[in-house]
Design a protein around this motif. Structure first.
Motif, PDB file in Angstrom:
ATOM      1  N   TRP A  26       0.828  -1.208   0.000  1.00 23.32           N
ATOM      2  CA  TRP A  26       0.000   0.000   0.000  1.00 23.32           C
ATOM      3  C   TRP A  26       0.860   1.255   0.000  1.00 23.32           C
ATOM      4  CZ3 TRP A  26      -4.049  -2.016  -1.646  1.00 23.32           C
ATOM      5  CH2 TRP A  26      -4.458  -3.279  -1.195  1.00 23.32           C
ATOM      6  N   GLU A  27       1.994   1.204   0.671  1.00 16.11           N
ATOM      7  CA  GLU A  27       2.897   2.350   0.701  1.00 16.11           C
ATOM      8  C   GLU A  27       3.471   2.608  -0.692  1.00 16.11           C
ATOM      9  OE1 GLU A  27       5.657   1.060   3.638  1.00 16.11           O
ATOM     10  OE2 GLU A  27       4.226   1.182   5.296  1.00 16.11           O
ATOM     11  N   ARG A  28       3.840   1.530  -1.383  1.00 14.27           N
ATOM     12  CA  ARG A  28       4.377   1.676  -2.740  1.00 14.27           C
ATOM     13  C   ARG A  28       3.312   2.213  -3.697  1.00 14.27           C
ATOM     14  NH1 ARG A  28       6.848  -3.807  -1.590  1.00 14.27           N
ATOM     15  NH2 ARG A  28       4.981  -4.644  -2.575  1.00 14.27           N
ATOM     16  N   LEU A  29       2.097   1.673  -3.596  1.00 18.73           N
ATOM     17  CA  LEU A  29       1.025   2.103  -4.499  1.00 18.73           C
ATOM     18  C   LEU A  29       0.690   3.572  -4.303  1.00 18.73           C
ATOM     19  CD1 LEU A  29      -1.414  -0.958  -4.333  1.00 18.73           C
ATOM     20  CD2 LEU A  29      -0.054  -0.242  -6.291  1.00 18.73           C
ATOM     21  N   PRO A  54       5.848   1.531  -9.267  1.00 21.43           N
ATOM     22  CA  PRO A  54       5.562   0.242  -9.897  1.00 21.43           C
ATOM     23  C   PRO A  54       6.276  -0.898  -9.174  1.00 21.43           C
ATOM     24  CG  PRO A  54       6.119   1.901 -11.546  1.00 21.43           C
ATOM     25  CD  PRO A  54       6.453   2.497 -10.201  1.00 21.43           C
ATOM     26  N   SER A  55       5.642  -2.068  -9.157  1.00 21.37           N
ATOM     27  CA  SER A  55       6.185  -3.159  -8.355  1.00 21.37           C
ATOM     28  C   SER A  55       6.146  -4.495  -9.071  1.00 21.37           C
ATOM     29  CB  SER A  55       5.416  -3.282  -7.036  1.00 21.37           C
ATOM     30  OG  SER A  55       5.532  -2.112  -6.252  1.00 21.37           O
ATOM     31  N   LEU A  56       7.165  -5.298  -8.813  1.00 19.24           N
ATOM     32  CA  LEU A  56       7.176  -6.712  -9.153  1.00 19.24           C
ATOM     33  C   LEU A  56       6.980  -7.462  -7.840  1.00 19.24           C
ATOM     34  CD1 LEU A  56      10.323  -6.854 -11.511  1.00 19.24           C
ATOM     35  CD2 LEU A  56       7.978  -6.165 -12.055  1.00 19.24           C
ATOM     36  N   LEU A  57       5.917  -8.252  -7.752  1.00 19.12           N
ATOM     37  CA  LEU A  57       5.542  -8.872  -6.484  1.00 19.12           C
ATOM     38  C   LEU A  57       5.720 -10.392  -6.492  1.00 19.12           C
ATOM     39  CD1 LEU A  57       2.254  -6.954  -5.543  1.00 19.12           C
ATOM     40  CD2 LEU A  57       4.617  -6.414  -4.922  1.00 19.12           C
ATOM     41  N   ILE A  58       6.198 -10.889  -5.367  1.00 23.33           N
ATOM     42  CA  ILE A  58       6.281 -12.326  -5.124  1.00 23.33           C
ATOM     43  C   ILE A  58       5.519 -12.611  -3.840  1.00 23.33           C
ATOM     44  CG2 ILE A  58       7.767 -14.326  -4.792  1.00 23.33           C
ATOM     45  CD1 ILE A  58      10.041 -12.748  -6.085  1.00 23.33           C
ATOM     46  N   ILE A  86      -1.589  -3.259 -12.490  1.00 21.60           N
ATOM     47  CA  ILE A  86      -0.883  -2.366 -11.571  1.00 21.60           C
ATOM     48  C   ILE A  86       0.475  -2.943 -11.169  1.00 21.60           C
ATOM     49  CG2 ILE A  86      -0.941  -1.533  -9.176  1.00 21.60           C
ATOM     50  CD1 ILE A  86      -3.730  -0.692  -9.559  1.00 21.60           C
ATOM     51  N   VAL A  87       0.584  -4.280 -11.156  1.00 19.58           N
ATOM     52  CA  VAL A  87       1.824  -4.948 -10.762  1.00 19.58           C
ATOM     53  C   VAL A  87       2.058  -6.138 -11.693  1.00 19.58           C
ATOM     54  CG1 VAL A  87       1.557  -4.292  -8.327  1.00 19.58           C
ATOM     55  CG2 VAL A  87       0.669  -6.500  -9.134  1.00 19.58           C
ATOM     56  N   LYS A  88       3.262  -6.710 -11.583  1.00 25.61           N
ATOM     57  CA  LYS A  88       3.564  -7.996 -12.200  1.00 25.61           C
ATOM     58  C   LYS A  88       3.856  -8.975 -11.083  1.00 25.61           C
ATOM     59  CE  LYS A  88       4.044  -8.810 -16.072  1.00 25.61           C
ATOM     60  NZ  LYS A  88       3.055  -9.337 -17.051  1.00 25.61           N
ATOM     61  N   VAL A  89       3.255 -10.165 -11.164  1.00 24.85           N
ATOM     62  CA  VAL A  89       3.323 -11.136 -10.065  1.00 24.85           C
ATOM     63  C   VAL A  89       3.956 -12.440 -10.542  1.00 24.85           C
ATOM     64  CG1 VAL A  89       1.982 -12.423  -8.353  1.00 24.85           C
ATOM     65  CG2 VAL A  89       1.248 -10.134  -9.049  1.00 24.85           C
ATOM     66  N   LEU A 130       6.684   1.961 -17.914  1.00 28.61           N
ATOM     67  CA  LEU A 130       6.879   2.489 -16.566  1.00 28.61           C
ATOM     68  C   LEU A 130       5.889   3.587 -16.206  1.00 28.61           C
ATOM     69  CD1 LEU A 130       8.819   2.128 -14.142  1.00 28.61           C
ATOM     70  CD2 LEU A 130      10.121   4.063 -15.049  1.00 28.61           C
ATOM     71  N   GLU A 131       5.688   4.543 -17.091  1.00 28.69           N
ATOM     72  CA  GLU A 131       4.806   5.670 -16.780  1.00 28.69           C
ATOM     73  C   GLU A 131       3.364   5.205 -16.575  1.00 28.69           C
ATOM     74  OE1 GLU A 131       3.774  10.160 -18.457  1.00 28.69           O
ATOM     75  OE2 GLU A 131       5.307   8.920 -19.425  1.00 28.69           O
ATOM     76  N   LYS A 132       2.920   4.257 -17.383  1.00 25.37           N
ATOM     77  CA  LYS A 132       1.557   3.734 -17.248  1.00 25.37           C
ATOM     78  C   LYS A 132       1.381   3.017 -15.914  1.00 25.37           C
ATOM     79  CE  LYS A 132       0.291  -0.023 -19.415  1.00 25.37           C
ATOM     80  NZ  LYS A 132      -0.093  -0.989 -20.483  1.00 25.37           N
ATOM     81  N   PHE A 133       2.354   2.173 -15.543  1.00 19.27           N
ATOM     82  CA  PHE A 133       2.273   1.466 -14.263  1.00 19.27           C
ATOM     83  C   PHE A 133       2.262   2.447 -13.106  1.00 19.27           C
ATOM     84  CE2 PHE A 133       3.084  -2.417 -16.496  1.00 19.27           C
ATOM     85  CZ  PHE A 133       2.691  -3.437 -15.638  1.00 19.27           C
TER      86      PHE A 133
END
Length: 376
Positions: free
Chosen positions: A286-289, A294-298, A316-319, A341-344
């Motif tokens: 939530w802090e990043r959003l 932009p985030s890559l999440l695991i 919004i992210v790539k998982v 990047l800008e869109k994310f």
């Protein structure tokens, strides 16, 4: 005499720091409204009590002889004792310290359910409570029943999942569901107005929470030392309690583009200056959003999987999926997000605002604070 509010939460190498951090955010806002916060925590191995002890009173509960049976896959074991034992000790400390004028009890613990709550409500002396007393539960598992007046789940979910608690809480329970009730620290309010859309990828933040039990930080460190990433600057946020701390330091020490950052009281500054983040799907999501990062999440825990998938569905992210190799997923996802990047970044900032903690405090205290409209 000022009102008191009790927090029951824990942190450790196994549990992580997220429960403690979001409770701290709520306690800081309550402090502005002249409400004393008192934390009841067990001094578990690798705990993060030091993050709150300088600001708030902390009652350290006894450790149980069963703590060695704690299991990362079995949330009920995290308490280290029965719920009745834990509730009884909590009550004894409330009475021992004569904590009266209690406006509420906040529970943020995967091991606690209606058993603990019923014991507390039946045995807590009524003259200790204020007339507007509330039991508040913070949860995101929706896997057990609660006896509470307020249920908070900040998880972003699909419409079909929007009320997973309909059969788990009393009918009159107020349910605060979704990112609008994200418990973010006060520092994110002014920073959200300073955060700009990311347009060029240069600086990367890697952070997998207070524990990183699955050792993703070390695994990613072995990838980013490759020549293909020489033109990017990496900030690796690393807690000294990480059991691979020495190995990560040794692996990265000769690379000028990699900086090891100590686990901080707040990640806000690092998030603001980064162009992309790689991390878990926990509290820091939530802090990043909010700051458009932009985030890559695991997903590192089962309860993070649905959140991550739902965020990926709206681009919004790539998982990372369990079937993908870490290296292949990271390189492909990194390249894809860099190209978009800008869109994310723009989409990230649209999912929530910085007023979630204020909204929760308004409900707890039955007061209203000015709410500011924002452009989208």
């Amino acid at each position: 005499m000022k009102p008191n509010i009790i927090f029951r939460c824990d942190s450790s190498i196994l549990i992580g720091s997220g429960h403690l951090i979001r409770c701290r955010s709520l306690a800081r806002e309550l402090k502005k409204r002249s409400i004393n916060s008192i934390f009841f925590c067990k001094e578990l191995k690798g705990n993060f009590i030091n993050l709150i002890s300088s600001e708030f009173k902390v009652i350290k509960l006894k450790q149980s002889k069963y703590l060695e049976n704690q299991n990362i896959e079995k949330y009920s074991s995290w308490l280290g004792c029965s719920q009745e034992e834990d509730a009884k000790e909590t009550l004894l400390n409330i009475e021992k310290n004569n904590f009266k004028n209690i406006i509420g009890i906040v529970i943020d613990h995967y091991s606690i359910d209606k058993i603990w709550q019923k014991f507390i409500l039946q045995n807590l002396k009524k003259n200790y409570l204020l007339s507007n007393f509330k039991t508040i539960v913070i949860d995101d598992l929706h896997n057990r029943k609660h006896i509470c007046d307020v249920l908070i789940d900040q998880t972003f979910t699909s419409f079909k999942q929007i009320d997973n608690y309909s059969s788990l809480v009393p009918e009159n329970c107020i349910k605060l569901l979704g990112p609008s009730y994200s418990l973010l620290d006060e520092i994110y309010n002014p920073l959200s107005k300073l955060a700009e859309k990311r347009k060029n990828l240069k600086r990367v933040m890697i952070y997998f929470g207070g524990n990183d039990n699955k050792n993703y930080t070390y695994s990613l460190s072995k990838i980013i030392i490759e020549d293909a990433f020489n033109n990017y600057d990496f900030d690796i946020v690393l807690n000294k309690k990480n059991k691979y701390y020495s190995e990560i330091i040794s692996l990265t020490k000769n690379y000028d583009n990699i900086t090891i950052q100590d686990s901080k009281n707040s990640l806000a500054g690092l998030i603001l200056r980064s162009d992309i983040a790689i991390g878990a799907g926990g509290t820091t999501t939530w802090e990043r959003l909010l700051l458009g990062l932009p985030s890559l999440l695991i997903p590192t825990e089962d309860n993070q999987i649905n959140l991550c998938k739902n965020l990926e569905k709206i681009n919004i992210v790539k998982v990372k999926s369990p079937s993908e190799s870490l290296e292949e997923w990271f390189k492909n996802s990194f390249k894809y997000v860099e190209s978009n990047l800008e869109k994310f970044s723009n989409h990230s900032k649209m999912i929530l605002d910085c007023y979630g903690t204020l909204r929760v405090c308004n409900l707890i205290t039955s007061t209203q604070q000015p709410i500011e409209l924002r452009d989208i």
